[in-house]
Motif scaffolding. Structure first.
Motif, PDB file in Angstrom:
ATOM      1  N   SER A   1       0.847  -1.194   0.000  1.00  0.00           N
ATOM      2  CA  SER A   1       0.000   0.000   0.000  1.00  0.00           C
ATOM      3  C   SER A   1       0.879   1.240   0.000  1.00  0.00           C
ATOM      4  O   SER A   1       2.062   1.185   0.344  1.00  0.00           O
ATOM      5  CB  SER A   1      -0.941   0.024   1.213  1.00  0.00           C
ATOM      6  N   CYS A   2       0.278   2.335  -0.407  1.00  0.00           N
ATOM      7  CA  CYS A   2       0.918   3.645  -0.299  1.00  0.00           C
ATOM      8  C   CYS A   2      -0.184   4.699  -0.293  1.00  0.00           C
ATOM      9  O   CYS A   2      -1.322   4.424  -0.654  1.00  0.00           O
ATOM     10  CB  CYS A   2       1.927   3.904  -1.419  1.00  0.00           C
ATOM     11  N   GLU A   3       0.180   5.877   0.128  1.00  0.00           N
ATOM     12  CA  GLU A   3      -0.763   6.975   0.249  1.00  0.00           C
ATOM     13  C   GLU A   3      -0.234   8.171  -0.538  1.00  0.00           C
ATOM     14  O   GLU A   3       0.952   8.484  -0.448  1.00  0.00           O
ATOM     15  CB  GLU A   3      -0.905   7.325   1.734  1.00  0.00           C
ATOM     16  N   VAL A   4      -1.106   8.798  -1.309  1.00  0.00           N
ATOM     17  CA  VAL A   4      -0.755  10.044  -1.983  1.00  0.00           C
ATOM     18  C   VAL A   4      -1.327  11.176  -1.131  1.00  0.00           C
ATOM     19  O   VAL A   4      -2.549  11.280  -0.965  1.00  0.00           O
ATOM     20  CB  VAL A   4      -1.325  10.115  -3.413  1.00  0.00           C
ATOM     21  N   LEU A   5      -0.439  11.984  -0.572  1.00  0.00           N
ATOM     22  CA  LEU A   5      -0.843  13.130   0.239  1.00  0.00           C
ATOM     23  C   LEU A   5      -0.976  14.326  -0.696  1.00  0.00           C
ATOM     24  O   LEU A   5       0.022  14.825  -1.224  1.00  0.00           O
ATOM     25  CB  LEU A   5       0.187  13.403   1.337  1.00  0.00           C
ATOM     26  N   TRP A   6      -2.205  14.769  -0.921  1.00  0.00           N
ATOM     27  CA  TRP A   6      -2.457  15.802  -1.927  1.00  0.00           C
ATOM     28  C   TRP A   6      -1.866  17.149  -1.559  1.00  0.00           C
ATOM     29  O   TRP A   6      -1.486  17.913  -2.437  1.00  0.00           O
ATOM     30  CB  TRP A   6      -3.954  15.899  -2.220  1.00  0.00           C
TER      31      TRP A   6
END
Length: 179
Positions: free
Chosen positions: A54-59
């Protein structure tokens, strides 16, 4: 393997199959940001329905003041993780990064960044091979609560690495590899 945005029902499966060190609610807090639209949480799934990364894109990008001063409009890929660790060097991480980059492009952004600990040359080399360039040194400060309820404060020396993304020609959808 397929990669898709996290759904609420995925959080319990992530907790079961992908440990979140130091935080029993790590996946839940990331999903909460995802649901609020502050980020997008991506999950890589095996064909048997088990999550493997998993990974997260921090806008809004990196919160470190040193980075924001240099890259105020740059989204950040954060929390890239694979489980089990034996999956490293098998393109799962690269597929997640590629999917995150495609999301950033679809949002009309022209660059994306990632923070890498200075004592992690293997990860730095991976990002360099994917077109990221070292930009800004900073201290990544945070805290986590362990299973005994004790709060630990941490500060890691990092380098923010940036990649300029090629715009997608009008009328075309960016291709997402590895999905």
């Amino acid at each position: 393997m397929r990669i898709r945005e996290c759904r609420e029902e995925d959080v319990a499966v992530l907790d079961e199959h992908m440990p979140s060190p130091g935080a029993a609610s790590g996946h839940a807090s990331r999903f909460l940001r995802h649901r609020e639209g502050v980020s997008t949480l991506l999950v890589a799934w095996r064909d048997d329905g088990r999550p493997v990364g998993s990974c997260e894109v921090l806008w809004e990008g990196c919160q470190a003041p040193e980075v924001r001063a240099v890259h105020p409009e740059c989204s950040e890929i954060s929390g890239l993780g694979l489980w089990p660790e034996a999956l490293r060097s098998q393109c799962v991480g690269t597929a997640l990064i590629d999917a995150a980059e495609q999301l950033v492009l679809r949002r009309g952004r022209s660059s994306v960044g990632v923070g890498v600990e200075k004592n992690n040359p293997r990860t730095q080399d991976l990002y360099k091979s994917l077109g990221y360039r070292p930009s800004t040194p900073y201290l990544d400060c945070g805290s986590y609560e362990d299973s005994a309820g004790l709060v630990h404060r941490v500060a890691d020396a990092c380098t923010f690495m940036v990649k300029d993304l090629a715009p997608v020609p009008s009328g075309e959808e960016p291709a997402v590899r590895g999905t």
